[in-house]
Design a protein around this motif. Sequence first.
Motif, mmCIF file in Angstrom:
data_model
loop_
_atom_site.group_PDB
_atom_site.id
_atom_site.type_symbol
_atom_site.label_atom_id
_atom_site.label_comp_id
_atom_site.label_asym_id
_atom_site.label_seq_id
_atom_site.Cartn_x
_atom_site.Cartn_y
_atom_site.Cartn_z
ATOM 1 N N ASN A 123 27.345 23.173 45.721
ATOM 2 C CA ASN A 123 28.490 22.901 45.703
ATOM 3 C C ASN A 123 29.364 22.228 44.580
ATOM 4 O O ASN A 123 28.451 21.421 43.962
ATOM 5 C CB ASN A 123 28.872 22.030 46.910
ATOM 6 C CG ASN A 123 28.278 22.963 48.263
ATOM 7 O OD1 ASN A 123 29.268 23.846 48.712
ATOM 8 N ND2 ASN A 123 27.352 22.501 48.907
ATOM 9 N N SER A 124 30.469 22.229 44.350
ATOM 10 C CA SER A 124 31.091 21.578 43.119
ATOM 11 C C SER A 124 31.038 19.977 43.260
ATOM 12 O O SER A 124 31.297 19.255 42.203
ATOM 13 C CB SER A 124 32.221 22.370 42.630
ATOM 14 O OG SER A 124 33.168 22.343 43.978
ATOM 15 N N LEU A 125 31.772 19.762 44.499
ATOM 16 C CA LEU A 125 32.157 18.279 44.822
ATOM 17 C C LEU A 125 32.893 17.615 43.924
ATOM 18 O O LEU A 125 32.704 16.378 43.807
ATOM 19 C CB LEU A 125 30.680 17.819 44.963
ATOM 20 C CG LEU A 125 29.702 18.303 46.086
ATOM 21 C CD1 LEU A 125 28.530 17.623 46.171
ATOM 22 C CD2 LEU A 125 30.232 18.282 47.359
ATOM 23 N N GLY A 126 33.495 18.277 42.959
ATOM 24 C CA GLY A 126 34.702 17.528 42.081
ATOM 25 C C GLY A 126 33.651 16.861 40.837
ATOM 26 O O GLY A 126 34.473 16.308 40.191
ATOM 27 N N VAL A 127 32.454 17.544 40.582
ATOM 28 C CA VAL A 127 31.822 16.863 39.359
ATOM 29 C C VAL A 127 31.658 18.135 38.425
ATOM 30 O O VAL A 127 31.184 19.335 38.536
ATOM 31 C CB VAL A 127 30.334 16.542 39.652
ATOM 32 C CG1 VAL A 127 29.385 16.118 38.452
ATOM 33 C CG2 VAL A 127 30.452 15.274 40.719
ATOM 34 N N VAL A 128 32.195 17.840 37.163
ATOM 35 C CA VAL A 128 32.211 18.842 36.157
ATOM 36 C C VAL A 128 31.276 18.354 35.152
ATOM 37 O O VAL A 128 31.046 17.316 34.788
ATOM 38 C CB VAL A 128 33.438 19.246 35.493
ATOM 39 C CG1 VAL A 128 34.519 19.770 36.544
ATOM 40 C CG2 VAL A 128 34.288 18.018 35.035
ATOM 41 N N THR A 129 30.622 19.312 34.331
ATOM 42 C CA THR A 129 29.748 18.757 33.360
ATOM 43 C C THR A 129 30.144 19.861 32.130
ATOM 44 O O THR A 129 30.149 20.990 32.000
ATOM 45 C CB THR A 129 28.323 19.325 33.459
ATOM 46 O OG1 THR A 129 27.384 18.965 32.522
ATOM 47 C CG2 THR A 129 27.955 20.650 33.820
ATOM 48 N N PRO A 130 30.274 19.052 30.934
ATOM 49 C CA PRO A 130 30.584 19.638 29.649
ATOM 50 C C PRO A 130 29.789 20.777 29.258
ATOM 51 O O PRO A 130 30.429 21.726 28.630
ATOM 52 C CB PRO A 130 30.444 18.449 28.479
ATOM 53 C CG PRO A 130 31.014 17.283 29.422
ATOM 54 C CD PRO A 130 30.055 17.457 30.777
ATOM 55 N N HIS A 131 28.280 20.662 29.532
ATOM 56 C CA HIS A 131 27.551 21.935 29.187
ATOM 57 C C HIS A 131 28.097 23.251 29.598
ATOM 58 O O HIS A 131 27.945 24.422 29.052
ATOM 59 C CB HIS A 131 26.118 21.482 29.173
ATOM 60 C CG HIS A 131 25.563 21.840 30.474
ATOM 61 N ND1 HIS A 131 25.439 20.702 31.685
ATOM 62 C CD2 HIS A 131 25.214 22.978 31.256
ATOM 63 C CE1 HIS A 131 25.222 21.203 32.703
ATOM 64 N NE2 HIS A 131 24.736 22.415 32.643
ATOM 65 N N ALA A 132 28.383 23.170 30.744
ATOM 66 C CA ALA A 132 29.152 24.530 31.348
ATOM 67 C C ALA A 132 30.256 24.978 30.805
ATOM 68 O O ALA A 132 30.151 26.283 30.612
ATOM 69 C CB ALA A 132 29.527 24.160 32.908
ATOM 70 N N ASN A 133 31.017 24.313 30.123
ATOM 71 C CA ASN A 133 31.997 24.713 29.340
ATOM 72 C C ASN A 133 31.695 25.362 28.034
ATOM 73 O O ASN A 133 32.226 26.405 27.568
ATOM 74 C CB ASN A 133 33.093 23.609 29.068
ATOM 75 C CG ASN A 133 33.912 23.259 30.544
ATOM 76 O OD1 ASN A 133 34.921 23.831 30.715
ATOM 77 N ND2 ASN A 133 33.226 22.289 31.105
ATOM 78 N N PHE A 134 30.748 24.667 27.628
ATOM 79 C CA PHE A 134 30.197 25.170 26.181
ATOM 80 C C PHE A 134 29.379 26.726 26.304
ATOM 81 O O PHE A 134 29.428 27.526 25.654
ATOM 82 C CB PHE A 134 29.072 24.125 25.558
ATOM 83 C CG PHE A 134 29.900 23.074 24.932
ATOM 84 C CD1 PHE A 134 30.499 23.125 23.485
ATOM 85 C CD2 PHE A 134 29.963 21.839 25.220
ATOM 86 C CE1 PHE A 134 31.330 22.212 23.089
ATOM 87 C CE2 PHE A 134 30.641 20.756 25.025
ATOM 88 C CZ PHE A 134 31.285 20.824 23.519
ATOM 89 N N LEU A 135 28.920 26.597 27.467
ATOM 90 C CA LEU A 135 28.277 27.993 27.570
ATOM 91 C C LEU A 135 29.013 29.003 28.093
ATOM 92 O O LEU A 135 28.806 30.376 27.678
ATOM 93 C CB LEU A 135 27.225 27.749 29.022
ATOM 94 C CG LEU A 135 26.077 27.024 29.144
ATOM 95 C CD1 LEU A 135 25.295 27.041 30.496
ATOM 96 C CD2 LEU A 135 25.182 27.443 28.144
#
Length: 472
Positions: free
Chosen positions: A371-383
Amino acid sequence: MNRRSFLTAAATTAAAVTTATPLTAQAAPASRSDSERRLLREWFTATHRSMEAMTTELGLAADKIDVSGSGTPVPSAQTSPTNIGCGLWSTVAAAGLGVISGTTMRHRLDRALSAVERLERAHGFWFNWYDAHDGSLLTTWPETGDPIRPFLSSVDNAWLVTGLRIAAHADPSLRPRVAALLADADWSYYYTPYDPADPVAGPGQLRGGFWPDKPGKGEPTGHHYGALNTEPRMASYLGIADGSLPTDHYWHLLRTLLPGAGQEQQPQGAYADIDGVRVWEGHYTYRGRDLVPTWGGSMFEALMVTLFVPEAEWSPHSWGITHQRYVRSQIEHGLQEAGYGYWGFSPASIPEGGYREYGVDAIGMQEDGYNSLGVVTPHANFLALPQAPTEALANLRGIARAFDAYDDRYGFRDSVDVTTGRVSDYVLALDQGMITAALAQRLQPGLLQAPFRTGGFTSRVRPLLRKERFSI
């Protein structure tokens, strides 16, 4: 870090992302302005600096560092094959982009390879946890003292082998030593051959791994890596490419579970006979979009492998399309369905401490998926840069500005809870390694892909991807 003022920036970022140019079928890179290239190089340099800070005197990239203080961070005690692989390819990327010299690269690769040669192995593969400072095999967890049963992981070994192959390509003088290391790394060790009389016991797939403290091969995990669109497919590609796995292994991996099996949604699709294998070419539908799900719905499952193996290029109408739709699904989940104002969900540090899997549950097969739970991670954006460069850059800028989640010492923090403003105190070698590889691919396409565009990857893997016909 404490809660920060971010709601206004979130709304601004969401508007910018929502109005960005739609993705095209081929996801062609946007024109790279000088300012964008400068920004990406700045981000790469800072991220690489964090990898340098995580590297011990022995030459191995440790698991993580705490970057919340003002002093020099201390690398964690532990490292893994994946961490070590990330360190190797980050060094090669830094030299390729001119951040370090070729002489420095060769020195660092030689030091790291000397350390890898000293590590204890079994059945030709490396264990999951070592002391990053002296190379000893860990049998107790440094932070808690809990016992560790040494384990041989197929997916973690794949990332170390990936890093070793990149190192050998970058520095030809290392090739004999890397070849000697990989001579005994036979992927059939993890493989359970296909048994048409009992495909449950004999699925034609790879085990998660083995505990080698039992006679023979050791004690296997109770599961195989059955899902195709997950990061363990790197091990599958490596084994198919070097001939230690049969090519039909690829067709025995699951696009979705079969209809009627317990999974996140009942798939649509059709059977196809490919290379003598009856393949269920299933798909999920999310927000009107057909795609091939991952196991848990996270970004790195779908896209980490593509940093090295050019799946979208070799399979533009199958892998290329599902990667594009997967990224769009992550964007719409964060901005529209959940309304966070940000997106990019993948396993990462828990901002308050610890580690867990994050993802978009609806695009993962697991019934109680990530689940996302409101937590984002920069590496996902770079991918996601190849599929959504405008949206990814806008999201990263927004995260950096709204949460103070970036600094020019060590790059982006590992994760942000956008519902509370809490930012992780850590950076992780795995996640920073994905960022360095993604930035290298954006700034100098193909820099880290060369070892995976020759030999068995061309003659065995590429033809499989050409035949792929996902039902999307």
